[in-house]
Scaffold this active site. Structure first.
Site, PDB file in Angstrom:
ATOM      1  N   CYS A 145       4.194   2.109   4.608  1.00  0.00           N
ATOM      2  CA  CYS A 145       4.194   2.839   3.356  1.00  0.00           C
ATOM      3  C   CYS A 145       4.633   4.276   3.619  1.00  0.00           C
ATOM      4  CB  CYS A 145       2.782   2.821   2.770  1.00  0.00           C
ATOM      5  SG  CYS A 145       2.666   3.732   1.233  1.00  0.00           S
ATOM      6  N   GLU A 181       3.441  -2.030  -4.691  1.00  0.00           N
ATOM      7  CA  GLU A 181       3.583  -0.926  -5.660  1.00  0.00           C
ATOM      8  C   GLU A 181       2.486  -0.974  -6.729  1.00  0.00           C
ATOM      9  OE1 GLU A 181       5.368   1.307  -4.568  1.00  0.00           O
ATOM     10  OE2 GLU A 181       6.493   0.046  -3.187  1.00  0.00           O
TER      11      GLU A 181
HETATM   12 ZN    ZN Z   1       3.386   2.361  -0.409  1.00  0.00          ZN
END
Ligand code: ZN
Length: 171
Positions: free
Chosen positions: A92, A135
């Protein structure tokens, strides 16, 4: 305009986002900026919280930043169905230096609106299914650390604390 990507433990990443009731020019601009930022960072998805905005808005393009052929804007996305289970390896942009394996649904059905407020449903599998789950986690105030073991998380927390102290000392 490319925006700065917010990193953990910034609290905006851990808050649930607000539903978008009207697609204003500001929301459109934010969405465009998110696309630019995602491509600039070689990402395949980005949530509004990652640029410090607490709106239920995400962008994904699993074709990657070079191809840029499968861009999807997701206003108020919700997972309405899941099936199967896979293990996925994820990173991420907002959790730098962390990589982990997570259990995810193999297929998901997601309902969202586009930037004209028109509702659509995506049946996703493979990378797109993983990306959408990642997400939407962000939009629910969750990062991949919330899905990892307590041990892995505390090691990462320690690393981050040290790094923040160092940053403070060097001004
Ligand atoms: Zn992320």
């Amino acid at each position: 305009m490319e925006r700065e990507v917010v990193a953990y433990p910034d609290p905006v990443l851990l808050r649930e986002t607000k539903k978008i009731t009207e697609i204003t020019p500001e929301i459109r601009e934010l969405a465009e900026d998110m696309v630019e930022t995602m491509y600039a960072k070689d990402g395949v998805g980005l949530a509004a919280t990652q640029v410090g905005e607490s709106w239920r808005l995400a962008v994904v393009d699993v074709s990657g930043p070079k191809e840029r052929s499968s861009l999807i804007f997701l206003v108020n996305p919700e997972i309405i169905e899941t099936s199967g289970e896979v293990e996925s390896e994820e990173r991420c942009l907002s959790v730098p230096g962390f990589q982990g394996k997570f259990k995810r649904a193999e297929k998901v059905k997601v309902r969202a609106q586009d930037l004209d407020g028109k509702e659509f449903v995506i049946d996703a599998e493979d990378l797109l299914a993983i990306c959408l789950q990642h997400e939407i986690d962000h939009l629910d105030g969750r990062v991949i650390l919330d899905r990892s073991s307590r041990l892995k998380r505390s090691l990462y927390d320690k690393k981050i604390q040290k790094w923040l102290k160092r940053k403070k000392r060097s001004g």
